[in-house]
Design an enzyme around this catalytic site. Structure first.
Site, PDB file in Angstrom:
ATOM      1  CE  LYS A  98      -4.000  -2.381   2.342  1.00  0.00           C
ATOM      2  NZ  LYS A  98      -4.862  -2.871   3.691  1.00  0.00           N
ATOM      3  CD  GLN A 153      -3.126  -3.872   6.172  1.00  0.00           C
ATOM      4  OE1 GLN A 153      -3.612  -3.640   6.007  1.00  0.00           O
ATOM      5  NE2 GLN A 153      -3.597  -5.327   6.632  1.00  0.00           N
ATOM      6  CG  ASP A 191     -10.069  -0.429   5.337  1.00  0.00           C
ATOM      7  OD1 ASP A 191      -9.973  -0.014   4.214  1.00  0.00           O
ATOM      8  OD2 ASP A 191      -9.300  -0.035   5.527  1.00  0.00           O
TER       9      ASP A 191
END
Ligand code: NAD
Length: 303
Positions: free
Chosen positions: A54, A98, A121
């Site tokens: 990422k 994460q 997200d």
């Protein structure tokens, strides 16, 4: 690539080229760029690999990132305090925690402590709610939708531009993939069926659908007898299997080798949904940045 294999790497690269162009226009016009903070708790090897990918890809498109590594024993309260610091830091546009987190931490408490305006997200209840009731957009800001769902919809539309009226089966109903994807596809007027581990007639449901998305983490869940030449198959699953020679291999949920010669189109694992998920994470980061700075569409995206 064989013509019926949907190349996720290619689509992700096109999307990232568009993002890069938009980030560069914004930098020239306003002298500002998006910045994401990634929190990594513990030393999980797979999480480390995902976070590095990422960070690397954010850099490629001109998005700044910082990684905050935290000890696996951090308390839930201390993790929430870290997030609250980022919530009020004006230099940070997007926050990603994460997953998975260590067992002593409730992921929902963590997700809900992220400012929804920085929730890259799209897992915060406020963003889930906006997607669920559909079209709620009081401030004309873009709604932040979970990245894997966006990636799946993009790959389907690469093959079938108009999914209105299509019978779509989603296997797996998690908050990360199946649930948001069902809302996204329903908003496009698809007829969506959602299966889970208690579903009894999976073969029947597969045979009576036109598009199948499998997101379960079950190897070879979808077999040759379940599909036909009209099917579009999107395989979200990521499973590491052991080979006879002692090596390991990544596979999805679908018996790919026996199915790809039969169906209309199918995504491979790796190289299908995975690259799209990261590309849409970067797109979400850019959308949050634009929302926070009241910036409208800057450039038209090529497909
Ligand atoms: P999860 O464990 O939260 O959910 C799994 C879902 O599958 C549940 O709804 C469960 O009921 C259903 N399921 C399990 N066994 C089943 C069966 N035999 N028949 C029908 N349904 C069944 O998992 P998740 O986080 O949604 O992830 C699912 C898979 O997708 C995993 O392999 C994960 O690694 C992968 N994944 C990939 C990406 C990507 O970018 N490619 C992103 C997220 C998740």
């Amino acid at each position: 690539m064989i013509s019926n294999i949907i190349d996720g790497r290619e689509s992700a690269q096109i999307l990232k080229n568009n993002i890069k162009k938009e980030v560069s226009i914004l930098k020239n016009q306003h002298d500002i760029s998006p910045k994401i903070a990634v929190l990594l708790v513990g030393d999980d090897q797979a999480s480390n690999i995902y976070v590095s990918a990422k960070e690397k890809q954010a850099k490629e498109v001109g998005i700044d990132s910082i990684k905050i590594k935290l000890n696996k024993n951090i308390t839930q309260n201390d993790l929430i305090l870290e997030i609250k610091k980022l919530n009020i830091d004006d230099s940070i546009n997007a926050i990603l925690v994460q997953l998975p987190l260590p067992k002593h931490i409730d992921p929902n408490e963590i997700i809900f402590s992220i400012d929804p305006k920085k929730d890259v997200d799209g897992f915060h209840i406020e963003n889930v709610g906006k997607l669920t009731i559909g079209g709620y957009n009081k401030n004309k800001n873009s709604i932040i939708i979970p990245c894997t769902a966006l990636g799946c919809a993009h790959l389907i539309e690469k093959i079938e531009k108009n999914i209105s009226g299509k019978n779509i089966l989603i296997i797996g109903s998690s908050n990360i993939v199946g649930m948001p994807l069902s809302r996204l596809l329903m908003a496009k007027k698809a007829t969506v069926t959602i299966a889970n581990s208690a579903t009894k007639n999976l073969k029947f449901l597969c045979q009576n659908s036109e598009i199948i998305i499998s997101a379960t983490g079950v190897v070879n869940l979808i077999t040759k007898d379940m599909v036909n030449k009209n099917h579009i198959i999107i395989d979200v699953g990521i499973n590491r299997i052991n080979l006879k020679d002692g090596k390991t291999k990544l596979v999805g949920d679908v018996d790919f080798d026996n199915i790809y010669p039969i169906v209309r189109a199918i995504t491979p694992v790796p190289g299908g949904v995975g690259p799209m998920t990261i590309a849409y994470l970067l797109k979400n980061c850019l959308e949050l940045f634009k929302n926070q700075n009241n910036i409208d569409i800057v450039t038209k995206y090529e497909r």
